[in-house]
Design a protein around this motif. Sequence first.
Motif, PDB file in Angstrom:
ATOM      1  N   THR A 130      53.836  38.700  50.953  1.00 36.05           N
ATOM      2  CA  THR A 130      53.234  38.276  49.697  1.00 36.05           C
ATOM      3  C   THR A 130      52.899  39.499  48.851  1.00 36.05           C
ATOM      4  O   THR A 130      52.216  40.403  49.312  1.00 36.05           O
ATOM      5  CB  THR A 130      51.948  37.458  49.953  1.00 36.05           C
ATOM      6  N   TYR A 177      50.719  40.467  46.147  1.00 37.21           N
ATOM      7  CA  TYR A 177      49.541  39.972  45.443  1.00 37.21           C
ATOM      8  C   TYR A 177      49.472  40.476  44.003  1.00 37.21           C
ATOM      9  O   TYR A 177      48.826  39.861  43.166  1.00 37.21           O
ATOM     10  CB  TYR A 177      48.276  40.345  46.210  1.00 37.21           C
ATOM     11  N   MET A 184      51.066  37.850  41.546  1.00 36.49           N
ATOM     12  CA  MET A 184      50.577  36.469  41.505  1.00 36.49           C
ATOM     13  C   MET A 184      50.292  36.040  40.068  1.00 36.49           C
ATOM     14  O   MET A 184      49.728  36.799  39.281  1.00 36.49           O
ATOM     15  CB  MET A 184      49.332  36.308  42.376  1.00 36.49           C
ATOM     16  N   THR A 185      50.689  34.812  39.744  1.00 37.67           N
ATOM     17  CA  THR A 185      50.479  34.238  38.418  1.00 37.67           C
ATOM     18  C   THR A 185      49.214  33.382  38.428  1.00 37.67           C
ATOM     19  O   THR A 185      48.617  33.144  39.488  1.00 37.67           O
ATOM     20  CB  THR A 185      51.676  33.356  38.039  1.00 37.67           C
ATOM     21  N   ASP A 204      49.731  30.651  40.773  1.00 35.06           N
ATOM     22  CA  ASP A 204      49.540  31.079  42.165  1.00 35.06           C
ATOM     23  C   ASP A 204      48.056  31.106  42.524  1.00 35.06           C
ATOM     24  O   ASP A 204      47.660  30.656  43.593  1.00 35.06           O
ATOM     25  CB  ASP A 204      50.138  32.478  42.396  1.00 35.06           C
ATOM     26  N   ARG A 240      46.789  27.582  42.971  1.00 35.68           N
ATOM     27  CA  ARG A 240      47.160  27.050  44.291  1.00 35.68           C
ATOM     28  C   ARG A 240      46.270  27.659  45.373  1.00 35.68           C
ATOM     29  O   ARG A 240      45.860  26.978  46.300  1.00 35.68           O
ATOM     30  CB  ARG A 240      48.629  27.311  44.591  1.00 35.68           C
ATOM     31  N   TYR A 241      45.975  28.931  45.252  1.00 40.66           N
ATOM     32  CA  TYR A 241      45.082  29.600  46.206  1.00 40.66           C
ATOM     33  C   TYR A 241      43.700  28.931  46.180  1.00 40.66           C
ATOM     34  O   TYR A 241      43.118  28.644  47.227  1.00 40.66           O
ATOM     35  CB  TYR A 241      44.971  31.091  45.879  1.00 40.66           C
TER      36      TYR A 241
END
Length: 180
Positions: free
Chosen positions: A80, A82, A85-86, A89, A92-93
Motif C-alpha cells: 500500500t 499511503y 491515497m485519495t 481511499d 473507505r478506511y
Amino acid sequence: MTARMMKTEGTGEKADLLSSLAQAREFLSYTCRELSEEDARKRSTVSELTLGGLIKHVTAVERNWTDFIVNGPDSAAAKTDYTQMTEADFARYADGFRLLEDETLAGVLADYRAAAEETTKAVEELADLSLAHELPETPWGDGGSWSARRTLIHIISETTQHAGHADIIRESLDGQKTMG
C-alpha cells in the motif's frame, strides 16, 4: 454472551503469546455481549468509536499484521502506497471503524473469530518467531523491520488497547463492564 474465542493449548513461547492474544480477544468480544444492533453502532463518548466499529477495526488490523508475518514484503500492507491515497481511499478506511448498513454485530463478531483462527494457525505453522520483514513505509512509522514475534506482540497490544476502549464505551452505554 458472545461465542468464546479460540483458546490455545500447549507450552512454549508461541503458546504463551497466542494465549495472551486469545485472552485480549475474549475481553474485547465479551464487551459486546447482549448488545443491540443500535447500541453496537452508538457513539457514547466524544470519539467516533463504537463497539461494532472497534470489532471490525481490530479484525482488519489483525488480518493485515498476520498477512505481514506470513508474506512480509508481499503482504497487502507492504504494497500500500499511503502517499497516493485519495479522498475515496480515506473514506473507505474510515468505514473500517463503523458498522455499515449491510453489516451486523453478529457478522463482525463471526468475522473476528475467523480472523482469530487464521492468525492462530499462521503462528502455529511458523518455524521461527525471529523471522523478520522490512516494515512498509507509512506516514506514522519510521521504517526498520519487525520479527514475527514483535508483530504478534503488536497485535496483542492493539487488541488490548481497543478492549479498554470498548469497556469505556460499553460502560457509557449501559453501565455494563467487562471486569469489575
